[in-house]
Design an enzyme around this catalytic site. Structure first.
Site, PDB file in Angstrom:
ATOM      1  N   LYS A   1       4.533  -6.524  -1.672  1.00 53.25           N
ATOM      2  CA  LYS A   1       5.103  -5.183  -1.674  1.00 53.25           C
ATOM      3  C   LYS A   1       5.535  -4.751  -3.079  1.00 53.25           C
ATOM      4  O   LYS A   1       5.263  -5.425  -4.055  1.00 53.25           O
ATOM      5  CB  LYS A   1       6.277  -5.127  -0.682  1.00 53.25           C
TER       6      LYS A   1
HETATM    7  C1  LIG Z   1       3.701  -1.269   7.474  1.00 51.37           C
HETATM    8  C2  LIG Z   1       4.446  -2.568   7.542  1.00 51.37           C
HETATM    9  N1  LIG Z   1       5.527  -2.665   8.324  1.00 51.37           N
HETATM   10  C3  LIG Z   1       6.238  -3.799   8.408  1.00 51.37           C
HETATM   11  C4  LIG Z   1       5.875  -4.922   7.705  1.00 51.37           C
HETATM   12  C5  LIG Z   1       6.670  -6.190   7.884  1.00 51.37           C
HETATM   13  O1  LIG Z   1       7.293  -6.599   6.723  1.00 51.37           O
HETATM   14  P1  LIG Z   1       7.662  -8.151   6.471  1.00 51.37           P
HETATM   15  O2  LIG Z   1       6.376  -8.852   6.160  1.00 51.37           O
HETATM   16  O3  LIG Z   1       8.596  -8.088   5.313  1.00 51.37           O
HETATM   17  O4  LIG Z   1       8.314  -8.656   7.707  1.00 51.37           O
HETATM   18  C6  LIG Z   1       4.776  -4.866   6.860  1.00 51.37           C
HETATM   19  C7  LIG Z   1       4.410  -6.066   6.071  1.00 51.37           C
HETATM   20  O5  LIG Z   1       3.328  -6.506   5.967  1.00 51.37           O
HETATM   21  C8  LIG Z   1       4.033  -3.668   6.778  1.00 51.37           C
HETATM   22  O6  LIG Z   1       2.948  -3.593   6.002  1.00 51.37           O
END
Ligand SMILES: Cc1ncc(COP(=O)(O)O)c(C=O)c1O
Length: 396
Positions: free
Chosen positions: A196
């Site tokens: 990210k």
């Molecule tokens: C659109 C979206 N929402 C939620 C997430 C979840 O984030 P995390 O991997 O930090 O749990 C991601 C991560 O890949 C994502 O791309």
């Protein structure tokens, strides 16, 4: 004769694989974490608060609540919005499953509304027709870092009394009509996964302007306890009453030290992403078999990823073969995303293919090109060379 593809034994464009995403960790980030390690606090200490204050200020929100992942942020936001069994939440199919899963965690029902074919963000008109008396919230996703249509969605949310939970995992630093993402929706969630815009290893944040929602979020990440242990110690109370069913979703001081250091560099990291995105856009404008998703003038995107759409009518093969051919050339392209409801778990619960035809059509053609701040001009050239080589080979 076309040059032999690496997929068929030819020489690859690159000797080593260029990943689609990569974190940027510099010496000052390392020093920040080492300093936290030497401090009195490893888990919830003063750096958590400092990171929350800096994040709230960066997105101009009243509150920021740090949690252990973007998924935990979504779970906490859906909890704070009061979603429970029988409630419907309308979301985008073109997302990582975590967006919809968060609704399931609370016993709610995710309802998928189709995307706009140009921006690939959820279409407010499709959302409006899926509202029922059971709908409680809209959960749009800022795909690739482009803010969703918050005006269009806002009309439906105001008319029907629905909360907006914006999944901005891709969009830290983006803005919509001059307002930062994070200050607009009722609740906005971010992810600090290494792919990210900034990272804490794993980590996430929820921002909100509402005091009541912030209090619910803070309880939820700490077992549903009414007070955290420092408040409890200050009051001399023997225990903290548990008033909600919460989780241990706390982010550590170590991670927040990294987050603070990264957040201070957000603007420069975004600029480096924009530079790569602009080079791609200029070059790919002249490649017939590739179309770029539209970037609307109302927003500044954060360019978490760089998705392109293949024009399959001009190619004698499918997306998966192009993907494999690019990877063989040393270009770590990826696909974001298979429609969430195509996953077996959703299919087994009655979600049928054909539900969102535009998202399904986009999925067949989508390809994510490598994009991260440390990419050099030579890396970008390699991606373009490999893409031209592969698309040239399969040109109809
Ligand atoms: C659109 C979206 N929402 C939620 C997430 C979840 O984030 P995390 O991997 O930090 O749990 C991601 C991560 O890949 C994502 O791309």
């Amino acid at each position: 004769m076309a040059e032999a593809l690496a997929l068929h034994g030819g020489t690859p464009v690159r000797a080593t694989l260029l990943p689609y995403a990569r974190q940027t960790i510099e010496d000052d980030d390392v020093q920040a974490v080492v300093a936290a390690l030497r401090s009195d606090w490893l888990t919830t200490g003063p750096t958590v608060e400092a990171f929350e204050r800096a994040a709230a200020s960066a997105v101009e929100a009243r509150h920021a609540v740090a949690v252990s992942s973007g998924t935990a942020a979504l779970h906490a936001a859906v909890f704070a919005a009061g979603i429970g069994p029988g409630d419907e939440v309308i979301t985008s199919p073109l997302t990582f499953v975590a967006s919809a899963n968060a609704v399931l965690y609370m016993g709610g029902t995710p309802v998928f509304a189709d995307i706009r074919p140009d921006t690939l963000n959820v279409d407010p008109a499709e959302v409006a027709v899926r509202v029922t008396p059971k709908t409680r919230a809209i959960l749009p996703v800022d795909f690739a870092g482009q803010p969703c249509d918050l005006d269009g969605l806002g009309e439906t949310s105001r008319a029907r009394g629905l909360a907006i939970i914006e999944d901005a995992a891709h969009a830290l630093g983006a803005s919509h009509k001059g307002r930062p993402v994070g200050a607009i929706a009722d609740l906005t969630t971010f992810s600090f996964h290494p792919a990210k815009l900034i990272t804490t290893g794993e980590g996430g944040m929820v921002t909100t302007n509402r005091d009541d929602l912030a209090a619910r979020l803070r309880r939820f990440r700490n077992h549903g306890l009414e007070t955290d242990f420092r408040e409890r110690t200050a009051r001399g109370a023997p225990y903290s009453p548990m008033v909600d069913l919460g989780y241990n979703y706390r982010l550590t001081d170590l991670q927040c030290a990294l987050g603070l250091s990264q957040l201070a560099k957000l603007e420069s990291l975004l600029k480096r992403r924009v530079r790569v995105a602009e080079r791609y856009s200029a070059a790919l404008d002249r490649v017939d078999a590739v179309k770029l998703p539209a970037v609307l003038p109302h927003g500044r995107p954060a360019w978490h990823i760089f998705p392109v759409l293949l024009d399959l009518e001009r190619l004698s093969t499918d997306r998966d073969t192009v993907l494999a051919a690019l990877r063989a050339e040393g270009v770590g392209a990826a696909v974001h995303y298979v429609p969430a409801y195509w996953h077996p778990y959703y299919a087994a619960r009655g979600y049928r293919r054909g539900l969102c035809p535009r998202a399904e059509a986009a999925y067949e053609r989508l390809l994510t090109l490598p994009l991260f701040p440390a990419m050099t001009g030579a890396d970008v050239d390699d991606v373009l060379t490999a893409l031209r080589k592969v698309l040239g080979y399969y040109a109809r």
